[in-house]
Scaffold this motif. Structure first.
Motif, PDB file in Angstrom:
ATOM      1  N   TRP A   8       9.384 -32.452  93.744  1.00  0.00           N
ATOM      2  CA  TRP A   8       7.927 -32.275  93.821  1.00  0.00           C
ATOM      3  C   TRP A   8       7.426 -31.738  92.485  1.00  0.00           C
ATOM      4  O   TRP A   8       8.175 -31.163  91.714  1.00  0.00           O
ATOM      5  CB  TRP A   8       7.583 -31.284  94.929  1.00  0.00           C
ATOM      6  N   TYR A   9       6.134 -31.881  92.234  1.00  0.00           N
ATOM      7  CA  TYR A   9       5.529 -31.319  91.025  1.00  0.00           C
ATOM      8  C   TYR A   9       4.141 -30.788  91.379  1.00  0.00           C
ATOM      9  O   TYR A   9       3.519 -31.207  92.340  1.00  0.00           O
ATOM     10  CB  TYR A   9       5.451 -32.352  89.895  1.00  0.00           C
ATOM     11  N   CYS A  28       7.360 -36.647  94.107  1.00  0.00           N
ATOM     12  CA  CYS A  28       7.498 -37.749  93.150  1.00  0.00           C
ATOM     13  C   CYS A  28       7.304 -39.055  93.920  1.00  0.00           C
ATOM     14  O   CYS A  28       7.691 -39.166  95.083  1.00  0.00           O
ATOM     15  CB  CYS A  28       8.894 -37.742  92.512  1.00  0.00           C
ATOM     16  N   LYS A  32      11.109 -42.856  92.270  1.00  0.00           N
ATOM     17  CA  LYS A  32      11.270 -41.840  91.230  1.00  0.00           C
ATOM     18  C   LYS A  32      11.944 -40.623  91.832  1.00  0.00           C
ATOM     19  O   LYS A  32      11.948 -40.439  93.046  1.00  0.00           O
ATOM     20  CB  LYS A  32       9.913 -41.440  90.638  1.00  0.00           C
ATOM     21  N   SER A  34      13.206 -36.214  90.845  1.00  0.00           N
ATOM     22  CA  SER A  34      13.222 -35.079  89.928  1.00  0.00           C
ATOM     23  C   SER A  34      14.162 -34.023  90.486  1.00  0.00           C
ATOM     24  O   SER A  34      14.091 -33.687  91.670  1.00  0.00           O
ATOM     25  CB  SER A  34      11.826 -34.476  89.766  1.00  0.00           C
ATOM     26  N   GLU A  42       3.806 -34.480  86.540  1.00  0.00           N
ATOM     27  CA  GLU A  42       4.361 -35.704  87.119  1.00  0.00           C
ATOM     28  C   GLU A  42       5.405 -36.327  86.201  1.00  0.00           C
ATOM     29  O   GLU A  42       6.341 -36.984  86.655  1.00  0.00           O
ATOM     30  CB  GLU A  42       3.252 -36.721  87.391  1.00  0.00           C
ATOM     31  N   CYS A  45       9.142 -36.416  86.874  1.00  0.00           N
ATOM     32  CA  CYS A  45       9.725 -37.377  87.806  1.00  0.00           C
ATOM     33  C   CYS A  45      10.317 -38.527  86.998  1.00  0.00           C
ATOM     34  O   CYS A  45       9.630 -39.145  86.193  1.00  0.00           O
ATOM     35  CB  CYS A  45       8.672 -37.911  88.771  1.00  0.00           C
TER      36      CYS A  45
END
Length: 168
Positions: A8-9, A28, A32, A34, A42, A45
């Motif tokens: 997540w971001y 993401c 993609k 992360s 983002e 990702c």
């Protein structure tokens, strides 16, 4: 301030919220992944590379989220969740292909999702790449071996005596 989980971001900038945000974090995109905890952008990702697909049912938290396309399939673009079948006349010999390979002259495949091409039978040929069928040698021509890209002419004074042209 709570950090975003792996995969997540953070998108919550000055109070803005996304529809799918959880505690100001967004997963993401599918295709993609992360492995960063507390990602703020983002761009953290990473895309699954061409030849691979991301699992469309889970949040990508590691490179293992991306799996190689099966033999006979391909994916030519990064960050995708599906692989496509190789068309007739082409094949995918290895898992993780970013493209399919055309059958060479003298071979064919008439089905999708193939891992190899089939040589033309004796008495038949295919004259160019990416063929889906082999054709019989024409009258006055023959081939005695498999995988031919052309038929030979019968010698002067000889003629073909069978349907596929394997004898002169």
């Amino acid at each position: 301030c709570k950090s975003c989980a792996v995969g997540w971001y953070r998108i919550n900038v000055k109070g803005t919220k996304a529809k799918d945000a959880v505690d100001g974090c967004v997963a993401c995109a599918f295709g993609k992944f992360s492995s960063a905890q507390g990602a703020a952008l983002e761009s953290t990702c990473n895309s699954c590379s061409a030849g691979k697909r991301g699992d469309p049912t889970t949040v990508g938290t590691a490179n293992a989220h991306c799996t190689a396309c099966d033999q006979g399939t391909y994916q030519g673009t990064a960050a995708q969740t599906t692989c496509a079948e190789c068309d007739s006349g082409k094949f995918g010999p290895a898992a993780g292909s970013a493209s399919c390979t055309a059958c060479v002259a003298g071979t064919f495949t008439n089905l999708k999702k193939q891992t190899a091409c089939t040589p033309c039978d004796a008495g038949m040929y295919s004259s160019s790449a990416a063929q889906t069928v082999c054709v019989n040698c024409e009258a006055g021509r023959f081939s005695t071996t498999t995988g031919q890209s052309e038929c030979k002419s019968c010698a002067v004074g000889w003629y073909r005596i069978n349907v596929k042209g394997t004898k002169a």
